[in-house]
Design a protein around this motif. Structure first.
Motif, PDB file in Angstrom:
ATOM      1  N   VAL A 228     -45.355 -59.383  -1.926  1.00  0.00           N
ATOM      2  CA  VAL A 228     -45.169 -58.809  -3.266  1.00  0.00           C
ATOM      3  C   VAL A 228     -46.082 -59.564  -4.226  1.00  0.00           C
ATOM      4  CG1 VAL A 228     -43.559 -58.381  -5.159  1.00  0.00           C
ATOM      5  CG2 VAL A 228     -42.800 -58.140  -2.780  1.00  0.00           C
ATOM      6  N   TYR A 229     -46.829 -58.823  -5.026  1.00  0.00           N
ATOM      7  CA  TYR A 229     -47.766 -59.417  -5.988  1.00  0.00           C
ATOM      8  C   TYR A 229     -47.249 -59.179  -7.406  1.00  0.00           C
ATOM      9  CZ  TYR A 229     -50.974 -60.105  -2.159  1.00  0.00           C
ATOM     10  OH  TYR A 229     -51.545 -60.519  -0.981  1.00  0.00           O
ATOM     11  N   PHE A 230     -47.152 -60.278  -8.145  1.00  0.00           N
ATOM     12  CA  PHE A 230     -46.704 -60.212  -9.526  1.00  0.00           C
ATOM     13  C   PHE A 230     -47.866 -60.498 -10.459  1.00  0.00           C
ATOM     14  CE2 PHE A 230     -42.196 -59.718  -9.110  1.00  0.00           C
ATOM     15  CZ  PHE A 230     -41.850 -60.343  -7.927  1.00  0.00           C
ATOM     16  N   CYS A 231     -48.037 -59.639 -11.424  1.00  0.00           N
ATOM     17  CA  CYS A 231     -48.946 -59.874 -12.529  1.00  0.00           C
ATOM     18  C   CYS A 231     -48.164 -60.629 -13.605  1.00  0.00           C
ATOM     19  CB  CYS A 231     -49.407 -58.502 -13.026  1.00  0.00           C
ATOM     20  SG  CYS A 231     -50.309 -58.510 -14.551  1.00  0.00           S
ATOM     21  N   ALA A 232     -48.831 -61.539 -14.317  1.00  0.00           N
ATOM     22  CA  ALA A 232     -48.163 -62.298 -15.370  1.00  0.00           C
ATOM     23  C   ALA A 232     -49.129 -62.522 -16.514  1.00  0.00           C
ATOM     24  CB  ALA A 232     -47.658 -63.632 -14.833  1.00  0.00           C
ATOM     25  N   ALA A 233     -48.577 -62.673 -17.708  1.00  0.00           N
ATOM     26  CA  ALA A 233     -49.411 -62.867 -18.892  1.00  0.00           C
ATOM     27  C   ALA A 233     -48.753 -63.868 -19.823  1.00  0.00           C
ATOM     28  CB  ALA A 233     -49.621 -61.539 -19.620  1.00  0.00           C
ATOM     29  N   SER A 234     -49.581 -64.612 -20.542  1.00  0.00           N
ATOM     30  CA  SER A 234     -49.025 -65.602 -21.466  1.00  0.00           C
ATOM     31  C   SER A 234     -49.667 -65.478 -22.841  1.00  0.00           C
ATOM     32  CB  SER A 234     -49.219 -67.011 -20.931  1.00  0.00           C
ATOM     33  OG  SER A 234     -50.589 -67.369 -20.944  1.00  0.00           O
ATOM     34  N   GLU A 235     -48.861 -65.809 -23.821  1.00  0.00           N
ATOM     35  CA  GLU A 235     -49.319 -65.893 -25.209  1.00  0.00           C
ATOM     36  C   GLU A 235     -49.029 -67.309 -25.659  1.00  0.00           C
ATOM     37  OE1 GLU A 235     -47.129 -63.365 -27.814  1.00  0.00           O
ATOM     38  OE2 GLU A 235     -47.992 -64.230 -29.623  1.00  0.00           O
ATOM     39  N   GLY A 236     -50.051 -68.015 -26.048  1.00  0.00           N
ATOM     40  CA  GLY A 236     -49.805 -69.428 -26.289  1.00  0.00           C
ATOM     41  C   GLY A 236     -49.787 -70.166 -24.971  1.00  0.00           C
ATOM     42  N   TYR A 237     -49.120 -71.281 -24.944  1.00  0.00           N
ATOM     43  CA  TYR A 237     -49.280 -72.142 -23.766  1.00  0.00           C
ATOM     44  C   TYR A 237     -48.008 -72.415 -22.994  1.00  0.00           C
ATOM     45  CZ  TYR A 237     -47.485 -75.874 -26.773  1.00  0.00           C
ATOM     46  OH  TYR A 237     -46.721 -76.648 -27.593  1.00  0.00           O
ATOM     47  N   GLN A 238     -46.949 -71.710 -23.253  1.00  0.00           N
ATOM     48  CA  GLN A 238     -45.741 -72.030 -22.511  1.00  0.00           C
ATOM     49  C   GLN A 238     -45.102 -70.835 -21.810  1.00  0.00           C
ATOM     50  OE1 GLN A 238     -43.371 -73.988 -25.446  1.00  0.00           O
ATOM     51  NE2 GLN A 238     -44.294 -75.962 -25.089  1.00  0.00           N
ATOM     52  N   LYS A 239     -44.742 -69.834 -22.559  1.00  0.00           N
ATOM     53  CA  LYS A 239     -43.949 -68.760 -21.990  1.00  0.00           C
ATOM     54  C   LYS A 239     -44.830 -67.746 -21.289  1.00  0.00           C
ATOM     55  CE  LYS A 239     -40.713 -65.135 -23.276  1.00  0.00           C
ATOM     56  NZ  LYS A 239     -40.012 -64.453 -24.373  1.00  0.00           N
ATOM     57  N   VAL A 240     -44.410 -67.377 -20.090  1.00  0.00           N
ATOM     58  CA  VAL A 240     -45.145 -66.401 -19.289  1.00  0.00           C
ATOM     59  C   VAL A 240     -44.259 -65.186 -19.072  1.00  0.00           C
ATOM     60  CG1 VAL A 240     -46.209 -65.988 -17.035  1.00  0.00           C
ATOM     61  CG2 VAL A 240     -46.501 -68.192 -18.157  1.00  0.00           C
ATOM     62  N   THR A 241     -44.830 -64.008 -19.200  1.00  0.00           N
ATOM     63  CA  THR A 241     -44.109 -62.761 -18.958  1.00  0.00           C
ATOM     64  C   THR A 241     -44.616 -62.146 -17.666  1.00  0.00           C
ATOM     65  OG1 THR A 241     -43.856 -62.375 -21.326  1.00  0.00           O
ATOM     66  CG2 THR A 241     -43.541 -60.484 -19.866  1.00  0.00           C
ATOM     67  N   PHE A 242     -43.689 -61.848 -16.758  1.00  0.00           N
ATOM     68  CA  PHE A 242     -44.040 -61.300 -15.453  1.00  0.00           C
ATOM     69  C   PHE A 242     -43.836 -59.793 -15.412  1.00  0.00           C
ATOM     70  CE2 PHE A 242     -44.772 -64.863 -12.534  1.00  0.00           C
ATOM     71  CZ  PHE A 242     -44.362 -65.932 -13.309  1.00  0.00           C
ATOM     72  N   GLY A 243     -44.627 -59.146 -14.583  1.00  0.00           N
ATOM     73  CA  GLY A 243     -44.423 -57.749 -14.282  1.00  0.00           C
ATOM     74  C   GLY A 243     -43.351 -57.576 -13.221  1.00  0.00           C
ATOM     75  N   THR A 244     -43.121 -56.325 -12.821  1.00  0.00           N
ATOM     76  CA  THR A 244     -42.049 -56.022 -11.879  1.00  0.00           C
ATOM     77  C   THR A 244     -42.462 -56.175 -10.424  1.00  0.00           C
ATOM     78  OG1 THR A 244     -42.639 -53.713 -12.087  1.00  0.00           O
ATOM     79  CG2 THR A 244     -40.826 -54.489 -13.446  1.00  0.00           C
ATOM     80  N   GLY A 245     -43.760 -56.338 -10.183  1.00  0.00           N
ATOM     81  CA  GLY A 245     -44.218 -56.594  -8.822  1.00  0.00           C
ATOM     82  C   GLY A 245     -44.669 -55.335  -8.089  1.00  0.00           C
ATOM     83  N   THR A 246     -45.632 -55.519  -7.196  1.00  0.00           N
ATOM     84  CA  THR A 246     -46.090 -54.465  -6.289  1.00  0.00           C
ATOM     85  C   THR A 246     -46.045 -55.012  -4.874  1.00  0.00           C
ATOM     86  OG1 THR A 246     -47.585 -53.440  -7.904  1.00  0.00           O
ATOM     87  CG2 THR A 246     -48.044 -53.018  -5.578  1.00  0.00           C
ATOM     88  N   LYS A 247     -45.368 -54.295  -3.991  1.00  0.00           N
ATOM     89  CA  LYS A 247     -45.285 -54.717  -2.599  1.00  0.00           C
ATOM     90  C   LYS A 247     -46.465 -54.154  -1.837  1.00  0.00           C
ATOM     91  CE  LYS A 247     -42.126 -54.863   1.350  1.00  0.00           C
ATOM     92  NZ  LYS A 247     -40.775 -54.501   1.857  1.00  0.00           N
ATOM     93  N   LEU A 248     -47.307 -55.040  -1.353  1.00  0.00           N
ATOM     94  CA  LEU A 248     -48.486 -54.632  -0.592  1.00  0.00           C
ATOM     95  C   LEU A 248     -48.208 -54.758   0.896  1.00  0.00           C
ATOM     96  CD1 LEU A 248     -51.542 -53.937  -0.339  1.00  0.00           C
ATOM     97  CD2 LEU A 248     -51.982 -56.409  -0.438  1.00  0.00           C
ATOM     98  N   GLN A 249     -48.510 -53.700   1.615  1.00  0.00           N
ATOM     99  CA  GLN A 249     -48.428 -53.730   3.075  1.00  0.00           C
ATOM    100  C   GLN A 249     -49.818 -53.464   3.630  1.00  0.00           C
ATOM    101  OE1 GLN A 249     -46.090 -50.652   4.974  1.00  0.00           O
ATOM    102  NE2 GLN A 249     -45.861 -51.832   6.848  1.00  0.00           N
ATOM    103  N   VAL A 250     -50.322 -54.397   4.404  1.00  0.00           N
ATOM    104  CA  VAL A 250     -51.626 -54.223   5.052  1.00  0.00           C
ATOM    105  C   VAL A 250     -51.363 -53.885   6.513  1.00  0.00           C
ATOM    106  CG1 VAL A 250     -53.841 -55.268   5.630  1.00  0.00           C
ATOM    107  CG2 VAL A 250     -52.698 -55.846   3.466  1.00  0.00           C
ATOM    108  N   ILE A 251     -51.819 -52.721   6.895  1.00  0.00           N
ATOM    109  CA  ILE A 251     -51.524 -52.194   8.232  1.00  0.00           C
ATOM    110  C   ILE A 251     -52.625 -52.577   9.204  1.00  0.00           C
ATOM    111  CG2 ILE A 251     -51.052 -50.089   9.541  1.00  0.00           C
ATOM    112  CD1 ILE A 251     -50.343 -48.844   6.732  1.00  0.00           C
ATOM    113  N   PRO A 252     -52.259 -53.244  10.307  1.00  0.00           N
ATOM    114  CA  PRO A 252     -53.283 -53.682  11.268  1.00  0.00           C
ATOM    115  C   PRO A 252     -53.974 -52.491  11.946  1.00  0.00           C
ATOM    116  CG  PRO A 252     -51.206 -54.816  11.652  1.00  0.00           C
ATOM    117  CD  PRO A 252     -50.928 -53.724  10.656  1.00  0.00           C
TER     118      PRO A 252
END
Lengths: 115, 111
Positions: B87-111
């Motif tokens: 699962v990959y989460f995108c995150a963003a910050s304003e200033g230098y402390q608090k980070v806001t995360f996204g809801t996530g994307t589940k990546l499946q790589v098929i062999p």
């Protein structure tokens, strides 16, 4: 390597109990954070602390409190546990500047079930 | 109000192909963006980041692109490998402390 250790991987508690989740980091980081992760909602910030005895509310602080008596330890407290607090809880730490080029380091999480 | 959005909950890609994970944000004050990767039963780990003054950052197989005018960033993984399944989460910050995360994307790589 940074190590963030959460005291329990799995925890089962009853409604109304006072619950303590403990987190310890070994890299002298100033910032520490508590998140909960729920399906479809991502990671939501509960509380964070940027120094000993300092705390700031995150996005969903209701029903929770925190304690940071020592720099390396950050505790999350559920004052009176309720079933809607069943979740995965993640602790993280970072150097000061935790957004800008100071990534957070996470523990492996505590899966808490409130019955 | 979800300030960081990942509109695709899941993505499947063939091994060796490119994986593109997308993220949109609404807060124009965000000045730093990060991607985290999470395996089951483990905490998220930092993958790559980009400052708002740049439009691209590359680290090996991973490249993050930032389009400030569109308030959009993307993570490219080339070539995708089965070990990238997470699962990959995108995150963003304003200033230098608090980070806001996204809801996530589940990546499946098929062999």
């Amino acid at each position: 390597d940074v190590k963030v250790t959460q005291s329990s991987r799995y925890l089962v508690k009853r409604t109304g109990e006072k619950v303590f989740l403990e987190c310890v980091q070994d890299m002298d980081h100033e910032n520490m954070f508590w998140y909960r992760q729920d399906p479809g909602l991502g990671l939501r910030l509960i509380y964070f602390s940027y120094d000993v005895k300092m705390k700031e509310k995150g996005d969903i602080p209701e029903g929770y409190s925190v304690s940071r008596e020592k720099k390396e330890r950050f505790s999350l407290i559920l004052e009176s546990a309720s079933t809607n607090q069943t979740s995965m809880y993640l602790c993280a730490s970072s150097l000061i500047g935790g957004g800008s080029n100071q990534p957070q380091h996470f523990g492996d999480g505590t899966r808490l079930s409130i019955l | 109000d979800q300030q960081v959005k990942q509109n695709s909950p899941s993505l499947s890609v063939q091994e060796g192909r490119i994986s593109i994970l997308n993220c949109d944000y609404t807060n124009s004050m965000f000045d730093y963006f990060l991607w985290y990767k999470k395996y089951p039963a483990e905490g998220p780990t930092f993958l790559i980041s980009i400052s708002s003054i740049k439009d691209k950052n590359e680290d090996g197989r991973f490249t993050v692109f930032l389009n400030k005018s569109a308030k959009h960033l993307s993570l490219h993984i080339v070539p995708s490998q089965p070990g990238d399944s997470a699962v990959y989460f995108c995150a963003a910050s304003e200033g230098y402390q608090k980070v806001t995360f996204g809801t996530g994307t589940k990546l499946q790589v098929i062999p």
